[in-house]
Design an enzyme around this catalytic site. Structure first.
Site, PDB file in Angstrom:
ATOM      1  N   CYS A  83       0.918  -1.348   0.238  1.00  0.00           N
ATOM      2  CA  CYS A  83       0.107   0.046  -0.036  1.00  0.00           C
ATOM      3  C   CYS A  83       0.797   1.487  -0.345  1.00  0.00           C
ATOM      4  O   CYS A  83       0.146   2.204  -1.211  1.00  0.00           O
ATOM      5  CB  CYS A  83      -1.146  -0.459   1.520  1.00  0.00           C
ATOM      6  SG  CYS A  83      -2.211  -1.324   1.096  1.00  0.00           S
TER       7      CYS A  83
HETATM    8  C1  BEZ Z   1       0.790  -4.861   2.004  1.00  0.00           C
HETATM    9  O1  BEZ Z   1      -0.008  -3.564   1.834  1.00  0.00           O
HETATM   10  O2  BEZ Z   1       1.740  -5.099   1.532  1.00  0.00           O
HETATM   11  C2  BEZ Z   1       0.371  -6.408   2.219  1.00  0.00           C
HETATM   12  C3  BEZ Z   1      -1.179  -5.680   2.665  1.00  0.00           C
HETATM   13  C4  BEZ Z   1      -1.611  -7.216   3.746  1.00  0.00           C
HETATM   14  C5  BEZ Z   1      -1.357  -8.083   3.235  1.00  0.00           C
HETATM   15  C6  BEZ Z   1      -0.172  -8.079   2.230  1.00  0.00           C
HETATM   16  C7  BEZ Z   1       0.440  -7.209   1.602  1.00  0.00           C
END
Ligand code: BEZ
Length: 210
Positions: free
Chosen positions: A45
């Protein structure tokens, strides 16, 4: 029932990095890209928000407002946005909804319980100025989205709203388009006086209308 294409995107009021936000009022007459993030302080994100901040001028050019969402409170978003600026070299330049009570996530069906009970999936909604949902995408948490693809789809939606054309596989702005099947050759002579290429009676390509 999940939101489907051409459904009206529901209005809401929720906290955000820019204070309490009334969605319809904020959207005004613009197109909107609403996209969700599983959680604050997550690596994928973080990269996505940096990319969208850098692409904001491209969304602006197309009359599109962008708005993110994550299921954490605004004070958490504030700390995270400092990290985004530090690591991605781009400051958040659009609101991030603080959906701490999952009001918006539930309204838009962004929580898929078989994926996670608590985190949103990576949803994207492209909403037009009449509030109709024109595109939905659902990505898993582990896969960052391709925001250039979203710009490409918006180019296609805006073009095909104005002209009786569709866009072929892998089309990008400037490429030839397809004359929609409902247009007869008689009508096509009027609409596309520069002519077209008939590969098959149902497959006619034409220069991208201006
Ligand atoms: C991420 O945004 O990096 C992420 C969020 C949840 C699970 C795996 C990655």
């Amino acid at each position: 029932m999940a939101l489907q294409l051409n459904d009206i995107a529901p209005d809401f009021t929720q906290d955000s990095t820019e204070g309490p936000l009334r969605f319809y009022e904020w959207a005004g007459d613009s197109w909107v890209v609403l996209f969700s993030h599983p959680k604050d302080y997550t690596p994928v994100c973080t990269t996505e928000l940096g990319v969208v901040a850098k692409l904001k001028p491209e969304f602006d050019k197309r009359g599109v407002k962008v708005i993110g969402l994550s299921v954490d409170p605004a004070d958490s978003h504030a700390g995270w946005s400092r990290d985004i600026e530090e690591t991605q070299g781009a400051k958040l330049n659009f609101p991030l909804i603080a959906d701490h009570d999952r009001k918006v996530s539930d309204l838009y069906g962004m929580i898929h319980p078989n994926a996670s009970d608590t985190m949103t999936v990576r949803s994207v909604f492209v909403i037009d100025p009449s509030r109709k949902v024109r595109l939905t995408l659902t990505y898993p948490a582990s896969t960052g989205r391709n925001f250039d693809e979203l710009l490409r789809v918006i180019d296609s939606l805006q073009l095909t709203d104005r002209h009786k054309v569709a866009t072929p596989a892998n089309w990008k702005h400037g490429d030839d388009c397809i004359i929609v099947p409902s247009v007869t050759n008689e009508q096509a002579k009027e609409l596309f006086p520069g002519g077209w290429t008939e590969h098959k009676p149902y497959l006619r390509t034409v220069k991208q209308p201006a």
